[in-house]
Every structure is written in C-alpha cells, then in structure tokens.
Design a protein around this motif. Structure first.
Motif, short mmCIF file in Angstrom:
data_model
loop_
_atom_site.label_atom_id
_atom_site.label_comp_id
_atom_site.label_asym_id
_atom_site.label_seq_id
_atom_site.Cartn_x
_atom_site.Cartn_y
_atom_site.Cartn_z
N ASP A 211 -9.36 26.09 30.96
CA ASP A 211 -10.23 25.92 29.80
C ASP A 211 -10.76 24.48 29.77
O ASP A 211 -10.24 23.61 30.48
N LYS A 213 -11.53 21.73 26.87
CA LYS A 213 -11.44 21.47 25.43
C LYS A 213 -12.48 20.47 24.94
O LYS A 213 -12.90 20.54 23.79
N GLY A 225 -12.58 23.97 20.11
CA GLY A 225 -11.80 25.20 20.33
C GLY A 225 -11.79 25.60 21.81
O GLY A 225 -11.00 26.44 22.22
N TYR A 271 0.45 33.56 25.55
CA TYR A 271 -0.47 32.61 26.18
C TYR A 271 0.30 31.33 26.47
O TYR A 271 0.83 30.71 25.54
N ASN A 287 0.73 30.17 22.78
CA ASN A 287 -0.02 30.83 21.71
C ASN A 287 0.39 32.29 21.67
O ASN A 287 0.75 32.87 22.70
N ARG A 289 -1.33 35.00 21.27
CA ARG A 289 -2.57 35.79 21.30
C ARG A 289 -3.33 35.41 22.56
O ARG A 289 -2.96 34.47 23.25
N GLY A 291 -6.30 33.60 24.57
CA GLY A 291 -7.07 32.38 24.36
C GLY A 291 -8.53 32.73 24.13
O GLY A 291 -9.02 33.77 24.56
N ASP A 292 -9.20 31.84 23.45
CA ASP A 292 -10.64 31.96 23.28
C ASP A 292 -11.21 30.63 23.76
O ASP A 292 -10.98 29.62 23.10
N PRO A 293 -11.78 30.54 24.92
CA PRO A 293 -12.49 31.56 25.69
C PRO A 293 -11.71 32.36 26.74
O PRO A 293 -12.28 33.30 27.30
N GLU A 294 -10.46 32.03 27.05
CA GLU A 294 -9.83 32.60 28.24
C GLU A 294 -9.82 34.14 28.25
O GLU A 294 -9.81 34.77 29.32
N1 GLY Z 1 -8.57 28.13 24.46
C1 GLY Z 1 -7.49 27.65 23.70
C2 GLY Z 1 -7.01 28.55 22.65
O1 GLY Z 1 -7.43 29.68 22.50
O2 GLY Z 1 -6.13 28.14 21.91
#
Ligand code: GLY
Ligand code: AMP
Length: 430
Positions: A211, A213, A225, A271, A287, A289, A291-294
């Motif tokens: 990612d 950041k 994010g 995550y 995390n 959940r 990832g966003d964007p992953e």
């Molecule tokens: N890409 C980092 C997150 O979703 O926390």
C-alpha cells in the motif's frame, strides 16, 4: 440455492467485495452504507442508506430482508459490535466479534497478546494511560518512536518521532491524545500487507500487497487512508523472501491459534501490516477486515467463488484448495479530491471514460443526474490487471489519467522506478 448476503460499508473495498459476491453462484446482494455508492448500489437488489454503526437499523434491515450472511467491510461497525448483534439474531458474519476485533480496535490489547504468548514480530513497546508518564518516557527515550493512539483512527493516527515530529512535537501530540498511547520502537524497512481468510481455526493467505499511505509521489506529504497499492504475479513482492513470507504467515497463524485458545475465535478477514526489517517481518498492526485499497487488488484476482468462501468460513471448513487467485499483477490507483486529506475540494464534478480495461471501483463519490461529484474522502479507484506489473500499471495509469476534474492520483504507484527504490532500500538495510 440462493443466498442473501448483506454487505456493510460503502467504500472502494466494499465495492470490490460486492462485485466478487455478485459473480458468485446464487448470491443476492443487499447493502447498507452511509452514502450511496453507485457501484455497490447497481449490484444490490436493495440498499439501505444508513450509518454502518447504527446497529438497530442495520439489524432491522437484515432481519426483515432475511439476510443469510453479512460481510462487514469497515472497522467502525465492528467496533460498534455489529457482528455480536447480527449473530445473536442468527445471521452469521464475515467479520470478528467485539472480543476478537480488539486485535485492531485496541492497539494495547494487540501488543500485550503478542508479548504474553511470545508471538514473534512484536516490537519493543510500552502502553500508557497517563500523559505525564508517556511524556516522561518520551523525554528520556533515545532514538525514534512510533506514537499510536490506543483506539481507532482511520489509519491516520500514528505519528513518528524522528520523522513527522521532533521531541517537543511528540510531547504535544501525546498530550492532545490525553496520554492514551502505545509508544513503540520505530521499525525501519519496507512495508507489506498480508491478508487472510480465517474461519476461527483455518487460515488461508492471499497475495501480498504493498500500500502507499503518503499523499504525494515519492512518499511525500501527510498520511492518508491509502493512495493505491500493487501486487505481483507470483503473489509475493521482490523485497520479501520466501522465508519472510512464511514468517509473516506463521505470525498470523499463531495469532489465530491464540484467539481460538482464548475462547474468542477469529472469523473473517485478518489483515497483517508488516515492516520487513533487517531481522525479518515485524508487525506494525493487525486489522480485523480487508484493507482499503488492498481488497481491490486481491479481489480483482480472485478466481474462486466468494459466496462459497463465505459459507466455508461460517461452517469452519475453509481450505486453501478451494481458494485460487489469478497469477497476475495488479495496480490500484485511487483518485482523490485536490487538497485531500487536509482540505479536500468537495462537490467538484468529474468526467471519465474508462476504456483501458481497468476495473473501476467507486468510493466516496456522489452521483446526481448522471454526473459524479467529489466528496471529502477518496473518490474512485482503478485496478489494472496484467501479466506483468508494467502492464497492470499502464492500464491503471491510463484509466486514472482519463478522469477530468479537480482530482489527483499518485502516478508513481506500481512503476518500475518505485519498485527499484524499494528493492534498493531493502538491500541497503539487509
Ligand atoms: N490500507 C490500510 C488499511 O486499510 O487500513
Ligand atoms: P497504522 O495506523 O498502524 O497502520 O500506522 C500507519 C503507519 O505508521 C504505518 O503504515 C507505518 O508506516 C507507520 N508505523 C506504525 N507503526 C510503526 C513503527 N513501529 N515503526 C515505524 N513505522 C510505523
């Protein structure tokens, strides 16, 4: 057999989840999100516009529409206890209960769990609940420190003393947090993300992703994010050895085992954010959940049926043999409003024609009379998929450039030049 799956959340990550589910055998999609995401809405048989943390309202919707399962995208509803409430009413979830989500929602819990059980990859850390104690520690500390608020911050709360802050800045930051912080040694290396499906007992890894950041090219500017991410056709990264990958996965397997033994089994997406250091992978955080964007990178590669993965997670019969990802590279680039993250220009119209073949995922964008407008957060993302990173990057970059309006993206994500920099950095520290 049909099954109704409720997707909770309205970002790019949830659009990717919804798309993968919509391709699954027999899945009927329901969705709930605070603002209408045009991508998710177009795939859903019904949409509830509601804050994802409004549990009674989400519960009522799920029950009245007879949802069979729910997939929880973001962390905020997990922290609000959505899984405990849905499961109590007989709706199994892809997402951990409150006690298992502590892995993400309480940084002190996470570190203490790792230390108590001797799980490797835990940096030296101290937990504080008092500003004067934390400040005393900072004043005496030799070296750089990561300062982490204990609770959730949308990925924007960590500050590094020695990088973003000097010592006095660190003191002021800790004071502004009321002293509730984890202070830990600053890790040096290259970051990578390892996501996994977990059914409480079994854990199946997904391709590694990196990612980005920072807001600007060359990793400059404030943390966001996440501006975009890439993955490689071999599902690893060129600065991560097979031993590193195995170690990172082993750490996550140990965490799943500890959670199971503690009577708080972890079910959902785990995550792992790792720093690959001179000594191997160290845990930056977990995390609870995708990832966003992953999520957009890996779900664009998923060849297996996400609906079946959901039912296997719930029945505890997850197996790596049932989960396949295409051996291709991905590059995801987020378009964000000019001024994001500090002062985003909102309400700006966008026009685009996506003819590069990249996947388009909507995020924080408003559609009115067929026109798209920016909001305060990340707007939309393109994911290029190709046999090589170069092909994937070209596709994502071409799509991103086709967007006209007061938005920007990081043109360096997934480029050869950036990759070479990462590889050189890793060589230098090893
Ligand atoms: N890409 C980092 C997150 O979703 O926390
Ligand atoms: P987080 O909110 O925990 O994802 O952290 C945001 C970013 O802060 C991470 O992606 C890292 O770049 C950085 N970070 C967090 N913890 C550390 C650490 N111990 N050492 C160095 N960087 C860190």
């Amino acid at each position: 057999m049909t099954m109704k799956v409720l997707v909770v959340g309205g970002g790019g990550r949830e659009h990717a989840i919804a798309r993968a589910l919509s391709l699954s055998e027999g899945v009927i999609l329901l969705s709930v999100m605070a603002k209408r995401n045009p991508g998710i809405a177009s795939l859903s048989s019904e949409v509830l516009i509601e804050r994802e943390t409004n549990i009674p309202s989400v519960l009522k919707f799920a029950l009245s529409r007879e949802a069979d399962y729910a997939v929880i995208g973001p962390e905020a509803p997990l922290e609000a206890g959505i899984v405990d409430h849905l499961q109590e009413k007989g709706i199994p979830c892809i997402g951990p209960t409150l006690s298992a989500a502590l892995l993400e929602t309480d940084k002190a819990f996470c570190r203490e769990m790792m230390q108590r059980h001797g799980i490797s990859g835990c940096p030296h850390y101290r937990t504080f609940y008092s500003a004067s104690d934390a400040i005393g520690f900072i004043r005496d500390y030799e070296g750089d420190l990561a300062i982490k608020p204990i609770g959730l911050t949308g990925g924007k709360g960590v500050r590094i003393m020695g990088e973003h802050l000097d010592r006095e800045g660190a003191v002021a930051y800790v004071r502004s947090l009321g002293g509730n912080v984890v202070l830990e040694e600053r890790l040096i290396g290259e970051e990578f993300t390892l996501q996994a499906f977990v059914d409480g007992k079994h854990i199946v890894p997904m391709p590694l992703v990196q990612d980005h950041k920072r807001a600007f090219e060359g990793d400059q500017g404030p943390n966001t994010g996440g501006m975009g991410a890439y993955s490689m056709a071999n599902h690893s990264l060129p600065f991560v050895t097979e031993a590193d990958r195995r170690n990172a996965f082993g750490i996550m397997r140990d965490v799943v085992k500890v959670m199971e033994d503690a009577g708080t089994p972890y079910r959902g997406i785990l995550y792992g954010q790792f720093m690959n250091t001179a000594k191997g992978p160290m845990v930056i955080e977990f995390n609870a959940r995708f990832g966003d964007p992953e999520a957009m990178n890996v779900l664009s590669l998923l060849e297996s049926d996400l609906g079946s993965i959901v039912t296997n997670i719930v029945s505890g019969s997850l197996s790596e043999h049932d989960i396949r990802f295409a051996r291709k590279a991905t590059v995801c680039k987020y378009l964000v409003p000019e001024g994001y993250p500090d002062a985003p220009l909102t309400g700006e119209p966008l026009t685009f024609s996506n003819d590069s073949g990249a996947f388009l995922y909507y995020a924080n964008v408003e559609e009115r009379d067929g026109i798209f407008y920016t909001q305060t957060s990340r707007t939309l993302a393109f994911v290029g998929v190709g046999d090589t990173l170069g092909e994937a990057e070209e596709s994502a970059e071409k799509a991103a450039r086709s967007v006209k309006g007061r938005i920007r993206h990081r043109s360096d994500i997934g480029t050869r030049a950036l990759l070479e920099k990462r590889i050189a950095h890793m060589k230098e520290i090893r």
